[in-house]
Design a protein around this motif. Sequence first.
Motif, PDB file in Angstrom:
ATOM      1  N   SER A 144      60.811 -91.509  14.620  1.00  0.00           N
ATOM      2  CA  SER A 144      61.786 -90.629  15.732  1.00  0.00           C
ATOM      3  C   SER A 144      60.986 -90.286  16.179  1.00  0.00           C
ATOM      4  CB  SER A 144      62.443 -90.287  15.401  1.00  0.00           C
ATOM      5  OG  SER A 144      62.004 -89.115  14.134  1.00  0.00           O
ATOM      6  N   LYS A 145      59.552 -90.509  16.611  1.00  0.00           N
ATOM      7  CA  LYS A 145      58.812 -89.062  17.036  1.00  0.00           C
ATOM      8  C   LYS A 145      59.640 -89.091  19.445  1.00  0.00           C
ATOM      9  CE  LYS A 145      55.244 -92.219  18.309  1.00  0.00           C
ATOM     10  NZ  LYS A 145      53.919 -92.528  17.782  1.00  0.00           N
ATOM     11  N   ALA A 146      59.659 -88.268  19.882  1.00  0.00           N
ATOM     12  CA  ALA A 146      59.766 -88.225  20.622  1.00  0.00           C
ATOM     13  C   ALA A 146      61.336 -88.667  20.916  1.00  0.00           C
ATOM     14  CB  ALA A 146      58.764 -88.665  21.932  1.00  0.00           C
ATOM     15  N   VAL A 160      56.760-100.115   6.379  1.00  0.00           N
ATOM     16  CA  VAL A 160      56.168-100.460   7.914  1.00  0.00           C
ATOM     17  C   VAL A 160      56.950 -99.205   8.692  1.00  0.00           C
ATOM     18  CG1 VAL A 160      55.747-103.049   8.046  1.00  0.00           C
ATOM     19  CG2 VAL A 160      58.521-101.851   8.490  1.00  0.00           C
ATOM     20  N   ARG A 161      56.152 -98.532   9.881  1.00  0.00           N
ATOM     21  CA  ARG A 161      56.295 -98.088  10.228  1.00  0.00           C
ATOM     22  C   ARG A 161      56.871 -98.749  11.678  1.00  0.00           C
ATOM     23  NH1 ARG A 161      51.297 -97.091   9.442  1.00  0.00           N
ATOM     24  NH2 ARG A 161      50.816 -97.287  11.239  1.00  0.00           N
ATOM     25  N   ILE A 162      58.466 -97.919  12.041  1.00  0.00           N
ATOM     26  CA  ILE A 162      59.040 -98.588  13.365  1.00  0.00           C
ATOM     27  C   ILE A 162      59.834 -97.634  13.922  1.00  0.00           C
ATOM     28  CG2 ILE A 162      60.385-101.238  14.417  1.00  0.00           C
ATOM     29  CD1 ILE A 162      59.459-102.133  11.956  1.00  0.00           C
ATOM     30  N   GLY A 163      59.345 -97.637  15.500  1.00  0.00           N
ATOM     31  CA  GLY A 163      59.417 -96.307  16.488  1.00  0.00           C
ATOM     32  C   GLY A 163      60.857 -97.337  17.556  1.00  0.00           C
ATOM     33  N   SER A 164      60.360 -98.137  18.223  1.00  0.00           N
ATOM     34  CA  SER A 164      60.486 -98.168  19.189  1.00  0.00           C
ATOM     35  C   SER A 164      60.931 -99.331  19.069  1.00  0.00           C
ATOM     36  CB  SER A 164      59.403 -98.733  21.238  1.00  0.00           C
ATOM     37  OG  SER A 164      58.458 -99.400  20.509  1.00  0.00           O
ATOM     38  N   ALA A 165      61.146-100.341  18.479  1.00  0.00           N
ATOM     39  CA  ALA A 165      62.055-101.293  17.893  1.00  0.00           C
ATOM     40  C   ALA A 165      63.132-100.696  17.653  1.00  0.00           C
ATOM     41  CB  ALA A 165      61.744-102.474  17.443  1.00  0.00           C
ATOM     42  N   GLU A 170      57.870 -88.826  11.309  1.00  0.00           N
ATOM     43  CA  GLU A 170      57.152 -88.071  13.178  1.00  0.00           C
ATOM     44  C   GLU A 170      55.565 -87.583  12.955  1.00  0.00           C
ATOM     45  OE1 GLU A 170      59.844 -86.180  15.084  1.00  0.00           O
ATOM     46  OE2 GLU A 170      61.211 -87.324  14.274  1.00  0.00           O
ATOM     47  N   ASN A 171      55.146 -86.889  14.066  1.00  0.00           N
ATOM     48  CA  ASN A 171      53.978 -87.061  14.378  1.00  0.00           C
ATOM     49  C   ASN A 171      53.645 -86.168  14.770  1.00  0.00           C
ATOM     50  OD1 ASN A 171      54.826 -90.059  15.010  1.00  0.00           O
ATOM     51  ND2 ASN A 171      52.541 -89.741  15.058  1.00  0.00           N
ATOM     52  N   TYR A 172      54.348 -84.858  15.480  1.00  0.00           N
ATOM     53  CA  TYR A 172      54.095 -83.776  15.839  1.00  0.00           C
ATOM     54  C   TYR A 172      55.531 -82.702  15.357  1.00  0.00           C
ATOM     55  CZ  TYR A 172      53.069 -86.571  19.381  1.00  0.00           C
ATOM     56  OH  TYR A 172      52.453 -87.889  20.712  1.00  0.00           O
ATOM     57  N   GLY A 231      51.598-101.598  10.130  1.00  0.00           N
ATOM     58  CA  GLY A 231      52.571-102.463  10.192  1.00  0.00           C
ATOM     59  C   GLY A 231      53.629-101.714  11.223  1.00  0.00           C
ATOM     60  N   MET A 232      53.287-101.845  12.580  1.00  0.00           N
ATOM     61  CA  MET A 232      54.594-100.888  13.796  1.00  0.00           C
ATOM     62  C   MET A 232      55.934-102.223  15.005  1.00  0.00           C
ATOM     63  SD  MET A 232      52.022 -98.529  14.866  1.00  0.00           S
ATOM     64  CE  MET A 232      52.036 -98.525  16.848  1.00  0.00           C
ATOM     65  N   SER A 233      55.927-101.271  15.490  1.00  0.00           N
ATOM     66  CA  SER A 233      57.402-102.449  16.636  1.00  0.00           C
ATOM     67  C   SER A 233      56.548-103.994  16.767  1.00  0.00           C
ATOM     68  CB  SER A 233      57.639-101.704  17.574  1.00  0.00           C
ATOM     69  OG  SER A 233      58.447-101.112  16.996  1.00  0.00           O
ATOM     70  N   ASP A 234      55.041-103.977  17.246  1.00  0.00           N
ATOM     71  CA  ASP A 234      54.559-105.320  17.685  1.00  0.00           C
ATOM     72  C   ASP A 234      53.699-105.907  16.809  1.00  0.00           C
ATOM     73  OD1 ASP A 234      55.949-104.723  19.900  1.00  0.00           O
ATOM     74  OD2 ASP A 234      53.994-103.451  20.875  1.00  0.00           O
ATOM     75  N   LEU A 252      62.280 -97.169  24.407  1.00  0.00           N
ATOM     76  CA  LEU A 252      61.423 -96.748  25.050  1.00  0.00           C
ATOM     77  C   LEU A 252      61.498 -95.272  24.524  1.00  0.00           C
ATOM     78  CD1 LEU A 252      60.519 -99.158  27.560  1.00  0.00           C
ATOM     79  CD2 LEU A 252      59.438 -98.411  25.494  1.00  0.00           C
ATOM     80  N   ARG A 253      59.891 -94.365  24.329  1.00  0.00           N
ATOM     81  CA  ARG A 253      60.132 -93.241  23.802  1.00  0.00           C
ATOM     82  C   ARG A 253      60.008 -92.254  25.450  1.00  0.00           C
ATOM     83  NH1 ARG A 253      57.423 -94.307  19.661  1.00  0.00           N
ATOM     84  NH2 ARG A 253      55.863 -95.762  20.547  1.00  0.00           N
ATOM     85  N   THR A 254      61.006 -91.392  26.161  1.00  0.00           N
ATOM     86  CA  THR A 254      60.468 -90.529  26.818  1.00  0.00           C
ATOM     87  C   THR A 254      59.984 -89.535  27.265  1.00  0.00           C
ATOM     88  OG1 THR A 254      62.551 -89.048  25.954  1.00  0.00           O
ATOM     89  CG2 THR A 254      62.672 -90.450  27.776  1.00  0.00           C
TER      90      THR A 254
HETATM   91  C1  LIG Z   1      54.732 -93.213  16.742  1.00  0.00           C
HETATM   92  C2  LIG Z   1      53.546 -94.209  16.274  1.00  0.00           C
HETATM   93  C3  LIG Z   1      54.627 -95.611  15.133  1.00  0.00           C
HETATM   94  C4  LIG Z   1      55.784 -96.575  15.665  1.00  0.00           C
HETATM   95  O1  LIG Z   1      55.310 -96.771  16.811  1.00  0.00           O
HETATM   96  P1  LIG Z   1      56.531 -98.717  17.654  1.00  0.00           P
HETATM   97  O2  LIG Z   1      55.116 -99.178  18.157  1.00  0.00           O
HETATM   98  O3  LIG Z   1      57.209 -97.210  18.671  1.00  0.00           O
HETATM   99  O4  LIG Z   1      57.097 -99.034  16.365  1.00  0.00           O
HETATM  100  C5  LIG Z   1      53.885 -96.175  14.150  1.00  0.00           C
HETATM  101  N1  LIG Z   1      52.670 -95.442  13.086  1.00  0.00           N
HETATM  102  C6  LIG Z   1      52.551 -94.368  13.970  1.00  0.00           C
HETATM  103  C7  LIG Z   1      51.023 -93.418  13.325  1.00  0.00           C
HETATM  104  C8  LIG Z   1      53.153 -93.970  14.934  1.00  0.00           C
HETATM  105  O5  LIG Z   1      52.391 -92.465  15.549  1.00  0.00           O
END
Ligand SMILES: *Cc1c(COP(=O)(O)O)cnc(C)c1O
Length: 230
Positions: free
Chosen positions: A34-36, A219-224, A55-57, A203-206, A228-230
Amino acid sequence: MSTIVDSLQAIQASIVAATVSANRTDKVHLLAVSKAQPSDKLRAAYLAGQRQFGENYVQEAISKQAELNDLAIEWHFIGPIQSNKTALIAQHFDWVHSVDRLKIAQRLNEARPENLPPLNVCIQINSSEEGSKSGVDIGLQSMLAKEFSSMQNLKLRGVMAIPAPTQDFAKQRAQFKIVADAYKNLQQQGFEQGFKLDTLSIGMSDDYVAAIQEGATIVRIGSAIFGLRT
Ligand SMILES: *Cc1c(COP(=O)(O)O)cnc(C)c1O
């Protein structure tokens, strides 16, 4: 917000389908990255059943945690770690996926508050050949893993990696296999040294389908999920 609920349900179904097609009977956990993203989006995902957020920050995460302190969220830190941020991370998170050097592990261990359970940690492995990403070089993870036996306030759970992005499914799998092999080696070593590893964070969105084929447990999924992050 209905799109977040729809995306979340679609991803959950897709994770189950990928797990079944990989002939696996264990569970793959979804970490919502959920970063950004503003806290109302996290709240919407929570109301749809999501409990683990990444979260990253540090500062951004702490302000969202304050806005969401009525929710029982499990917070995962997944970004690069600066040593002057270790105390805040140790105080505000349940998991850290991105430990890649001894000094960071020691500082997290020292700063983990006594009233909290041990901090769950993964060793970040650098599996790509580009040499630009953070992470322990492949092959050196077991040296770092040994050090955790003396750190009472950390619980080593497994490994994490972010391979170089590619759209080629076979390449995605090949990169994840390198990480999965390193994880299995560490698991075997752990049986001798008293730590029990259960987490392969890849594993991420793509590329999460390929990661599940290779044994991902988170699996760590954000944009999906959030767009998209602002
Ligand atoms: C941003 C991030 C993700 C998620 O990326 P998406 O492509 O948005 O799914 C997963 N892992 C890490 C470490 C990230 O920084």
